[in-house]
Design an enzyme around this catalytic site. Structure first.
Site, PDB file in Angstrom:
ATOM      1  N   LYS A  33      22.998  35.219  58.459  1.00 19.78           N
ATOM      2  CA  LYS A  33      22.110  35.427  57.313  1.00 19.78           C
ATOM      3  C   LYS A  33      22.931  35.418  56.029  1.00 19.78           C
ATOM      4  O   LYS A  33      23.652  36.357  55.730  1.00 19.78           O
ATOM      5  CB  LYS A  33      21.375  36.763  57.446  1.00 19.78           C
ATOM      6  CG  LYS A  33      20.282  36.880  56.402  1.00 19.78           C
ATOM      7  CD  LYS A  33      20.267  38.268  55.835  1.00 19.78           C
ATOM      8  CE  LYS A  33      19.804  38.403  54.434  1.00 19.78           C
ATOM      9  NZ  LYS A  33      20.117  37.426  53.458  1.00 19.78           N
ATOM     10  N   CYS A  79      35.725  41.921  46.537  1.00 21.41           N
ATOM     11  CA  CYS A  79      35.869  43.268  47.115  1.00 21.41           C
ATOM     12  C   CYS A  79      37.309  43.752  47.048  1.00 21.41           C
ATOM     13  O   CYS A  79      37.556  44.949  47.083  1.00 21.41           O
ATOM     14  CB  CYS A  79      35.379  43.265  48.558  1.00 21.41           C
ATOM     15  SG  CYS A  79      36.168  41.989  49.525  1.00 21.41           S
ATOM     16  N   GLU A 104      32.279  45.369  56.467  1.00 21.20           N
ATOM     17  CA  GLU A 104      33.292  45.135  55.416  1.00 21.20           C
ATOM     18  C   GLU A 104      32.589  45.404  54.099  1.00 21.20           C
ATOM     19  O   GLU A 104      31.686  44.657  53.711  1.00 21.20           O
ATOM     20  CB  GLU A 104      33.787  43.677  55.447  1.00 21.20           C
ATOM     21  CG  GLU A 104      34.423  43.255  56.756  1.00 21.20           C
ATOM     22  CD  GLU A 104      35.700  43.985  57.055  1.00 21.20           C
ATOM     23  OE1 GLU A 104      36.322  44.514  56.110  1.00 21.20           O
ATOM     24  OE2 GLU A 104      36.069  44.063  58.230  1.00 21.20           O
ATOM     25  N   GLU A 135      32.849  50.836  41.997  1.00 23.23           N
ATOM     26  CA  GLU A 135      33.087  49.393  42.080  1.00 23.23           C
ATOM     27  C   GLU A 135      32.201  48.707  41.043  1.00 23.23           C
ATOM     28  O   GLU A 135      30.984  48.894  41.037  1.00 23.23           O
ATOM     29  CB  GLU A 135      32.727  48.878  43.476  1.00 23.23           C
ATOM     30  CG  GLU A 135      32.993  47.390  43.630  1.00 23.23           C
ATOM     31  CD  GLU A 135      32.583  46.839  44.986  1.00 23.23           C
ATOM     32  OE1 GLU A 135      31.451  47.113  45.433  1.00 23.23           O
ATOM     33  OE2 GLU A 135      33.403  46.126  45.587  1.00 23.23           O
TER      34      GLU A 135
HETATM   35  P1  NAD Z   1      24.668  43.271  49.374  1.00 22.75           P
HETATM   36  O1  NAD Z   1      25.017  44.469  50.183  1.00 22.75           O
HETATM   37  O2  NAD Z   1      23.608  43.384  48.362  1.00 22.75           O
HETATM   38  O3  NAD Z   1      24.229  42.069  50.339  1.00 22.75           O
HETATM   39  C1  NAD Z   1      25.032  41.617  51.406  1.00 22.75           C
HETATM   40  C2  NAD Z   1      24.143  40.957  52.437  1.00 22.75           C
HETATM   41  O4  NAD Z   1      23.267  41.920  52.985  1.00 22.75           O
HETATM   42  C3  NAD Z   1      23.257  39.860  51.876  1.00 22.75           C
HETATM   43  O5  NAD Z   1      23.123  38.825  52.832  1.00 22.75           O
HETATM   44  C4  NAD Z   1      21.949  40.582  51.675  1.00 22.75           C
HETATM   45  O6  NAD Z   1      20.844  39.697  51.670  1.00 22.75           O
HETATM   46  C5  NAD Z   1      21.949  41.467  52.906  1.00 22.75           C
HETATM   47  N1  NAD Z   1      21.034  42.612  52.820  1.00 22.75           N
HETATM   48  C6  NAD Z   1      20.490  43.163  51.710  1.00 22.75           C
HETATM   49  N2  NAD Z   1      19.671  44.176  52.061  1.00 22.75           N
HETATM   50  C7  NAD Z   1      19.738  44.285  53.412  1.00 22.75           C
HETATM   51  C8  NAD Z   1      19.140  45.149  54.370  1.00 22.75           C
HETATM   52  N3  NAD Z   1      18.299  46.120  54.009  1.00 22.75           N
HETATM   53  N4  NAD Z   1      19.439  44.968  55.678  1.00 22.75           N
HETATM   54  C9  NAD Z   1      20.317  44.030  56.057  1.00 22.75           C
HETATM   55  N5  NAD Z   1      20.898  43.156  55.203  1.00 22.75           N
HETATM   56  C10 NAD Z   1      20.612  43.295  53.894  1.00 22.75           C
HETATM   57  O7  NAD Z   1      26.055  42.775  48.765  1.00 22.75           O
HETATM   58  P2  NAD Z   1      26.302  41.547  47.785  1.00 22.75           P
HETATM   59  O8  NAD Z   1      25.793  41.945  46.435  1.00 22.75           O
HETATM   60  O9  NAD Z   1      25.817  40.281  48.408  1.00 22.75           O
HETATM   61  O10 NAD Z   1      27.895  41.494  47.795  1.00 22.75           O
HETATM   62  C11 NAD Z   1      28.659  42.323  47.015  1.00 22.75           C
HETATM   63  C12 NAD Z   1      29.227  43.484  47.815  1.00 22.75           C
HETATM   64  O11 NAD Z   1      29.901  42.992  48.966  1.00 22.75           O
HETATM   65  C13 NAD Z   1      30.283  44.250  47.036  1.00 22.75           C
HETATM   66  O12 NAD Z   1      30.122  45.633  47.231  1.00 22.75           O
HETATM   67  C14 NAD Z   1      31.591  43.793  47.661  1.00 22.75           C
HETATM   68  O13 NAD Z   1      32.656  44.691  47.535  1.00 22.75           O
HETATM   69  C15 NAD Z   1      31.183  43.580  49.074  1.00 22.75           C
HETATM   70  N6  NAD Z   1      32.105  42.662  49.744  1.00 22.75           N
HETATM   71  C16 NAD Z   1      32.967  43.172  50.652  1.00 22.75           C
HETATM   72  C17 NAD Z   1      33.876  42.333  51.286  1.00 22.75           C
HETATM   73  C18 NAD Z   1      34.837  42.880  52.300  1.00 22.75           C
HETATM   74  O14 NAD Z   1      35.351  42.112  53.084  1.00 22.75           O
HETATM   75  N7  NAD Z   1      35.080  44.167  52.329  1.00 22.75           N
HETATM   76  C19 NAD Z   1      33.897  40.970  50.988  1.00 22.75           C
HETATM   77  C20 NAD Z   1      32.993  40.492  50.046  1.00 22.75           C
HETATM   78  C21 NAD Z   1      32.091  41.351  49.438  1.00 22.75           C
END
Ligand code: NAD
Length: 476
Positions: free
Chosen positions: A174, A283, A249, A380
């Protein structure tokens, strides 16, 4: 360029069962350029069922050599289409094209690594005290849901799905709703390269709909998630009901620690891109810089000078280093942090405003004099904002570093080996680099301490995370 805009289920593109679609906006122009199918709960069920059948019908039991051969073909096909993948990435999230090209190559490399890992991933024989013969098996779990964010859409989609597939699982992927194109292309290209239908499905759509339905589906055995700590927490709560395996992550607020004995001019010259690359939507961004007081002033001066030289602009141009933020909403979120910093009297040593171009741009911003309790110092931001502060005492600096609820990444700059080892042990984070800002190596484990996550991506650790460990005892 033909855009992949439909769901990819059971080896074919299809519309959402309820006909749902949503628009995609190019962040560099603020213009809607296409619409993409939005999966609903019925599509999730169809994709999970298809993955489950593909698993039972053969992927689970395929000879390792055959599985490896298919994954090598996927890697080759991705490499052949790297330029197209890079162009798609730039189009939907505004990533500078030179970075997008590197990341397309990284995705192919990840498939290559895990294709090679298939034949090297072994159980153990264990000399148990009662005699007989004892051995372990690493067995695939079944259907794995991989939920990925929009900041590194293609490489993260690869580094979740490749080890899951290599370990013998089938995957429902997804992508984030803002970045579905490269994930959809991954599904198509993998199938074209010989991955059987149903082994990898791709479902764009709203997280709250597709994500929740995936996490609660009874046939999904593991959820591998990268995204915000807030959603990670929700996924863990939902997964707890069925004791589903999860790896998470999550967010970060990573330190960049510069000692006076380091090659600090090199640290000052390279540190801006350790936080501003991908317009700070990273991240691992080194968003808190701790500088030993004796070099603080010249360090800041050189850091700011290097920041002012960064090329911000059209992500389609080769020379661009920083593109726009991914969306108007993301820019508004970052600007709220800047307003807070202004209100608290922080000093803006550079940036803080919008460049005069169309697109969701924001200047790379250097903040000084940020209080320990200020939002910019603790939370963050996920945008091009860095906080620099001096320190006098190593022990106090480490207490400040470790006061963060996050623990993902970080850099340590020193030419004193004992100090490098001591501080590496003391910093509470899953990934560190000494005299470098490099965080991600395909061959090495990647993940966080504390609220930055659970489990590891990449390296052989990721393969372990996509298997159940079984012990078999044979009496003699
Ligand atoms: P997000 O948490 O909003 O979304 C991530 C994914 O989860 C997307 O595919 C989103 O559609 C999905 N999602 C949203 N609501 C959900 C739910 N209720 N149930 C299941 N899935 C759901 O994050 P984002 O804005 O896409 O990305 C930014 C965040 O990701 C930042 O906090 C960043 O630090 C983190 N990040 C972490 C890493 C790592 O490896 N640690 C790498 C990249 C990004």
């Amino acid at each position: 360029m033909n855009l992949p805009t439909r769901l990819f289920v059971d080896g074919a593109s299809r519309s959402a069962a309820n006909g749902g679609r949503y628009p995609l906006t190019n962040p560099a122009t603020e213009e809607v350029f296409t619409e993409v199918a939005a999966a609903g709960v019925a599509d999730v069920d169809a994709a999970v069922m298809s993955a489950h059948h593909a698993w039972e019908a053969g992927w689970r039991d395929l000879a390792p050599g055959k599985r490896a051969e298919i994954l090598f073909n996927v890697a080759r096909t991705l490499r052949d289409h790297a330029e197209e993948i890079a162009q798609l990435e730039t189009l939907h999230i505004g990533k500078p094209i030179s970075d997008a090209r590197d990341e397309a190559g990284l995705g192919a490399k990840v498939f290559e690594y895990y294709a090679g890992a298939v034949g090297k991933f072994c159980g153990q024989t264990i000399p148990v005290s009662r005699g007989g013969f004892d051995f372990t098996l690493r067995q695939p779990m079944g259907v794995v849901a991989c939920i990925v964010p929009w900041n590194f859409p293609f490489p993260i989609a690869c580094w979740k799905s490749a080890p899951a597939l290599a370990a013998g699982n089938c995957v429902v992927l997804k992508p984030a709703s803002l970045s579905p194109l490269t994930a959809l292309r991954l599904g198509e290209l993998a199938c074209q390269a010989g991955l059987p239908a149903g082994v990898l499905q791709v479902l764009p759509g709203a997280g709250s709909v597709v994500g929740d339905a995936l996490v609660t589906h009874p046939l999904v055995r593991k959820v591998s998630f990268t995204g915000s700590t807030e959603i990670g927490r929700r996924i863990m709560e939902l997964a707890a009901r069925d004791l589903k395996r999860v790896s998470l992550e999550l967010g970060g607020k990573s330190p960049n620690i510069v000692f006076a004995d380091a090659d600090w001019p090199r640290a000052a010259a390279t540190s801006p891109m350790s936080v501003f690359a991908n317009t700070g939507q990273d991240c691992c961004a080194r968003s808190r810089v701790f500088v030993e007081r004796s070099i603080y002033e010249p360090f800041v001066e050189q850091f700011v000078a290097a920041t002012k030289k960064l090329v911000v602009g059209d992500p389609a141009k080769n020379e661009t280093q920083l593109g726009p933020l991914v969306s108007a909403g993301q820019r508004a979120t970052v600007e709220a942090f800047l307003a807070d910093a202004r209100g608290r009297g922080s000093q803006f040593a550079s940036g803080g405003g919008r460049p005069p171009a169309k697109g969701f741009y924001l200047e790379p911003t250097v903040l000084l004099g940020v209080g320990r309790e200020d939002r910019c110092g603790r939370e963050e931001i996920f945008g091009p904002v860095v906080v620099i502060a001096p320190f006098d005492d190593e022990a106090q600096m480490l207490r400040d570093v470790n006061a963060s609820p996050y623990g993902l990444s970080g850099s340590i700059w020193t030419n004193n080996v004992s100090r490098a080892l001591r501080v590496s042990r003391a910093v509470q984070s899953g990934v560190l680099s000494v005299n470098s800002h490099s965080s991600v190596h395909v061959e090495a484990p990647f993940g966080g301490f504390k609220q930055s996550g659970l489990g590891r991506d990449l390296g052989m650790a990721a393969m372990e995370g996509y298997t159940e460990l079984k012990n078999v005892y044979v009496a003699e």
